[in-house]
Design a protein around this motif. Structure first.
Motif, PDB file in Angstrom:
ATOM      1  N   ASN A   1      30.884  46.822  -6.837  1.00  0.00           N
ATOM      2  CA  ASN A   1      31.703  46.473  -8.006  1.00  0.00           C
ATOM      3  C   ASN A   1      33.186  46.385  -7.674  1.00  0.00           C
ATOM      4  O   ASN A   1      33.931  45.659  -8.340  1.00  0.00           O
ATOM      5  CB  ASN A   1      31.470  47.490  -9.132  1.00  0.00           C
ATOM      6  CG  ASN A   1      30.120  47.306  -9.820  1.00  0.00           C
ATOM      7  OD1 ASN A   1      29.611  46.187  -9.898  1.00  0.00           O
ATOM      8  ND2 ASN A   1      29.532  48.385 -10.301  1.00  0.00           N
TER       9      ASN A   1
ATOM     10  N   ASN B   1      24.575  55.085  -5.664  1.00  0.00           N
ATOM     11  CA  ASN B   1      25.748  54.965  -6.532  1.00  0.00           C
ATOM     12  C   ASN B   1      27.005  54.606  -5.738  1.00  0.00           C
ATOM     13  O   ASN B   1      27.875  53.889  -6.234  1.00  0.00           O
ATOM     14  CB  ASN B   1      25.966  56.264  -7.304  1.00  0.00           C
ATOM     15  CG  ASN B   1      24.972  56.434  -8.437  1.00  0.00           C
ATOM     16  OD1 ASN B   1      24.391  55.455  -8.905  1.00  0.00           O
ATOM     17  ND2 ASN B   1      24.767  57.666  -8.877  1.00  0.00           N
TER      18      ASN B   1
ATOM     19  N   LYS C   1      26.730  50.946  -5.159  1.00  0.00           N
ATOM     20  CA  LYS C   1      26.992  50.244  -6.417  1.00  0.00           C
ATOM     21  C   LYS C   1      28.496  50.191  -6.698  1.00  0.00           C
ATOM     22  O   LYS C   1      29.026  49.143  -7.091  1.00  0.00           O
ATOM     23  CB  LYS C   1      26.263  50.942  -7.573  1.00  0.00           C
ATOM     24  CG  LYS C   1      26.448  50.244  -8.918  1.00  0.00           C
ATOM     25  CD  LYS C   1      25.481  50.787  -9.967  1.00  0.00           C
ATOM     26  CE  LYS C   1      25.793  52.202 -10.362  1.00  0.00           C
ATOM     27  NZ  LYS C   1      24.975  52.655 -11.512  1.00  0.00           N
ATOM     28  N   SER C   2      29.181  51.318  -6.497  1.00  0.00           N
ATOM     29  CA  SER C   2      30.631  51.358  -6.699  1.00  0.00           C
ATOM     30  C   SER C   2      31.344  50.439  -5.712  1.00  0.00           C
ATOM     31  O   SER C   2      32.284  49.715  -6.069  1.00  0.00           O
ATOM     32  CB  SER C   2      31.127  52.801  -6.534  1.00  0.00           C
ATOM     33  OG  SER C   2      32.526  52.860  -6.634  1.00  0.00           O
TER      34      SER C   2
ATOM     35  N   GLU D   1      30.298  44.272 -14.463  1.00  0.00           N
ATOM     36  CA  GLU D   1      29.949  45.116 -13.328  1.00  0.00           C
ATOM     37  C   GLU D   1      28.449  45.396 -13.310  1.00  0.00           C
ATOM     38  O   GLU D   1      27.829  45.588 -14.349  1.00  0.00           O
ATOM     39  CB  GLU D   1      30.700  46.448 -13.415  1.00  0.00           C
ATOM     40  CG  GLU D   1      32.198  46.319 -13.339  1.00  0.00           C
ATOM     41  CD  GLU D   1      32.906  47.636 -13.600  1.00  0.00           C
ATOM     42  OE1 GLU D   1      34.011  47.821 -13.071  1.00  0.00           O
ATOM     43  OE2 GLU D   1      32.342  48.480 -14.349  1.00  0.00           O
TER      44      GLU D   1
ATOM     45  N   CYS E   1      17.273  49.396  -7.518  1.00  0.00           N
ATOM     46  CA  CYS E   1      17.667  49.672  -8.896  1.00  0.00           C
ATOM     47  C   CYS E   1      16.437  49.789  -9.793  1.00  0.00           C
ATOM     48  O   CYS E   1      15.338  49.367  -9.423  1.00  0.00           O
ATOM     49  CB  CYS E   1      18.612  48.594  -9.428  1.00  0.00           C
ATOM     50  SG  CYS E   1      17.882  46.948  -9.590  1.00  0.00           S
TER      51      CYS E   1
ATOM     52  N   ASN F   1      25.365  47.486 -13.338  1.00  0.00           N
ATOM     53  CA  ASN F   1      25.236  48.858 -13.848  1.00  0.00           C
ATOM     54  C   ASN F   1      23.795  49.350 -13.996  1.00  0.00           C
ATOM     55  O   ASN F   1      23.529  50.306 -14.708  1.00  0.00           O
ATOM     56  CB  ASN F   1      25.977  49.007 -15.188  1.00  0.00           C
ATOM     57  CG  ASN F   1      25.245  48.321 -16.338  1.00  0.00           C
ATOM     58  OD1 ASN F   1      24.426  47.432 -16.116  1.00  0.00           O
ATOM     59  ND2 ASN F   1      25.543  48.735 -17.559  1.00  0.00           N
ATOM     60  N   THR F   2      22.843  48.704 -13.323  1.00  0.00           N
ATOM     61  CA  THR F   2      21.467  49.194 -13.363  1.00  0.00           C
ATOM     62  C   THR F   2      21.375  50.502 -12.570  1.00  0.00           C
ATOM     63  O   THR F   2      21.844  50.568 -11.431  1.00  0.00           O
ATOM     64  CB  THR F   2      20.487  48.168 -12.768  1.00  0.00           C
ATOM     65  OG1 THR F   2      20.758  46.884 -13.322  1.00  0.00           O
ATOM     66  CG2 THR F   2      19.059  48.560 -13.060  1.00  0.00           C
ATOM     67  N   PRO F   3      20.784  51.556 -13.145  1.00  0.00           N
ATOM     68  CA  PRO F   3      20.709  52.843 -12.446  1.00  0.00           C
ATOM     69  C   PRO F   3      19.680  52.861 -11.322  1.00  0.00           C
ATOM     70  O   PRO F   3      18.874  51.938 -11.171  1.00  0.00           O
ATOM     71  CB  PRO F   3      20.312  53.819 -13.563  1.00  0.00           C
ATOM     72  CG  PRO F   3      19.572  52.980 -14.548  1.00  0.00           C
ATOM     73  CD  PRO F   3      20.234  51.633 -14.510  1.00  0.00           C
TER      74      PRO F   3
ATOM     75  N   ARG G   1      21.482  43.841 -14.051  1.00  0.00           N
ATOM     76  CA  ARG G   1      22.084  44.031 -15.370  1.00  0.00           C
ATOM     77  C   ARG G   1      23.577  44.296 -15.210  1.00  0.00           C
ATOM     78  O   ARG G   1      23.983  45.010 -14.300  1.00  0.00           O
ATOM     79  CB  ARG G   1      21.417  45.214 -16.090  1.00  0.00           C
ATOM     80  CG  ARG G   1      21.800  45.348 -17.545  1.00  0.00           C
ATOM     81  CD  ARG G   1      21.135  46.581 -18.154  1.00  0.00           C
ATOM     82  NE  ARG G   1      21.715  47.804 -17.598  1.00  0.00           N
ATOM     83  CZ  ARG G   1      21.233  49.032 -17.826  1.00  0.00           C
ATOM     84  NH1 ARG G   1      20.135  49.187 -18.544  1.00  0.00           N
ATOM     85  NH2 ARG G   1      21.818  50.090 -17.294  1.00  0.00           N
ATOM     86  N   GLU G   2      24.380  43.717 -16.105  1.00  0.00           N
ATOM     87  CA  GLU G   2      25.833  43.914 -16.077  1.00  0.00           C
ATOM     88  C   GLU G   2      26.301  44.608 -17.346  1.00  0.00           C
ATOM     89  O   GLU G   2      25.681  44.481 -18.404  1.00  0.00           O
ATOM     90  CB  GLU G   2      26.551  42.562 -15.986  1.00  0.00           C
ATOM     91  CG  GLU G   2      26.321  41.806 -14.708  1.00  0.00           C
ATOM     92  CD  GLU G   2      27.021  40.448 -14.723  1.00  0.00           C
ATOM     93  OE1 GLU G   2      27.534  40.060 -15.797  1.00  0.00           O
ATOM     94  OE2 GLU G   2      27.050  39.791 -13.677  1.00  0.00           O
ATOM     95  N   ASN G   3      27.442  45.322 -17.222  1.00  0.00           N
ATOM     96  CA  ASN G   3      28.087  45.846 -18.420  1.00  0.00           C
ATOM     97  C   ASN G   3      29.057  44.809 -18.965  1.00  0.00           C
ATOM     98  O   ASN G   3      29.136  43.684 -18.454  1.00  0.00           O
ATOM     99  CB  ASN G   3      28.784  47.187 -18.131  1.00  0.00           C
ATOM    100  CG  ASN G   3      29.870  47.053 -17.053  1.00  0.00           C
ATOM    101  OD1 ASN G   3      30.398  45.963 -16.802  1.00  0.00           O
ATOM    102  ND2 ASN G   3      30.204  48.152 -16.410  1.00  0.00           N
TER     103      ASN G   3
END
Length: 308
Positions: A131, A124, A127-128, A164, A152, A166-168, A158-160
């Motif tokens: 982004n 995470n 990922k942050s 950004e 991921c 946002n795939t977990p 995948r994007e929001n």
């Protein structure tokens, strides 16, 4: 192609046989063109056919700047890309308890989740960082992206709605074989240079206008975000390619002599083919994009259309 850098929704491995059969019918092609290159599944799975018909150069485009920049940097300097990516993977491995490597990802799922909390936090953090990275064309940004793509969920980009990533996290302790990853990057770089590939980050229509002005003897393959009249498939990025854009794209097909395109099998495309001397095949695939089990199990019909 046994390995790939990341998964991409809409990949064409399942359609490779039919695509190759169609591509092998073309000749005297100077330039192969894809406005929607994505994860390069279409390109790599038809690479031998493109060589066979003696394609001299390749233009690959996508609206997603991250993947196009990734390909450009790998083409230019894959060793530097790998070096930074390797550093991130090595730091990630330090967060995984030794006992976790002995557990099964399915049978010991709950125990793994408890053991991989620090690993999830590291993911995470990356990922942050990705982004927030201001220079999306930088070596740092691309190295972060390759790490995220490796770890991921389902390996899917995948994007929001803000664009950004946002795939977990995938909750797996698997660490890639870094030597194999280096060889894969080397292979990509070699192909990109040997095939004289040029990468573009433009909207598809501007890109096709550019190609038409610059090149002759073009083979155009279009695999756009599919038209979804039903709602059984999910959206994986912020861009929207709706019916209006689909109709405009059909008009662009008329400008090219050699065209192949794929999409969902709808009357709209079937009628277009019949009116404009396109041949077509009806193909079926499993709906892996759906989030619902009952929808995912159904076969989805697609059209593979072509004009010589």
């Amino acid at each position: 192609m046994k390995n790939k850098l990341f998964n991409w929704i809409g990949g064409k491995k399942w359609l490779a046989k039919e695509l190759n059969e169609v591509f092998n019918n073309y000749s005297n092609i100077d330039c192969y063109v894809e406005p929607f290159a994505g994860g390069l599944g279409s390109f790599f799975f038809t690479l031998d056919s493109l060589k066979k018909i003696k394609v001299k150069k390749v233009y690959l485009n996508d609206i997603n700047n991250t993947i196009i920049t990734t390909y450009k940097l790998i083409k230019e300097d894959y060793k530097s890309v790998y070096k930074r990516y390797e550093e991130i993977e090595i730091e990630y491995k330090k967060t995984i308890p030794e006992v976790a490597f002995k557990l099964h990802k399915t049978k010991d799922k709950q125990e793994l989740k408890e053991l991989l909390q620090e690993s999830r936090d590291y993911y995470n953090k990356i990922k942050s960082q990705f982004n927030k990275e201001k220079d999306k064309d930088s070596l740092e940004s691309i190295s972060l992206f390759l790490f995220l793509a490796q770890h991921c969920f389902n390996g899917v980009y995948r994007e929001n709605s803000k664009g950004e990533f946002n795939t977990p996290y995938n909750w797996e302790c698997g660490v890639p074989n870094l030597e194999s990853k280096l060889k894969l990057l080397e292979y990509y770089s070699k192909v990109f240079n040997e095939m004289h590939i040029y990468f573009f980050n433009m909207d598809c229509f501007s890109f096709m206008d550019y190609v038409l002005e610059k090149e002759d003897n073009i083979l155009l393959y279009c695999d756009p975000p599919y038209l979804n009249i039903e709602t059984g498939e999910n959206k994986y990025n912020k861009e929207h390619f709706g019916k209006q854009e689909q109709m405009k794209l059909l008009e662009y097909y008329k400008k090219f002599n050699n065209v192949v395109f794929s999409n969902h099998f709808y009357k709209l495309f079937e009628n277009f083919c019949n009116k404009n001397n396109f041949k077509y095949k009806k193909c079926y695939r499993t709906n892996i994009m759906s989030s619902k089990n009952e929808t995912r199990a159904k076969k989805v019909s697609e059209i593979l259309a072509y004009k010589y």
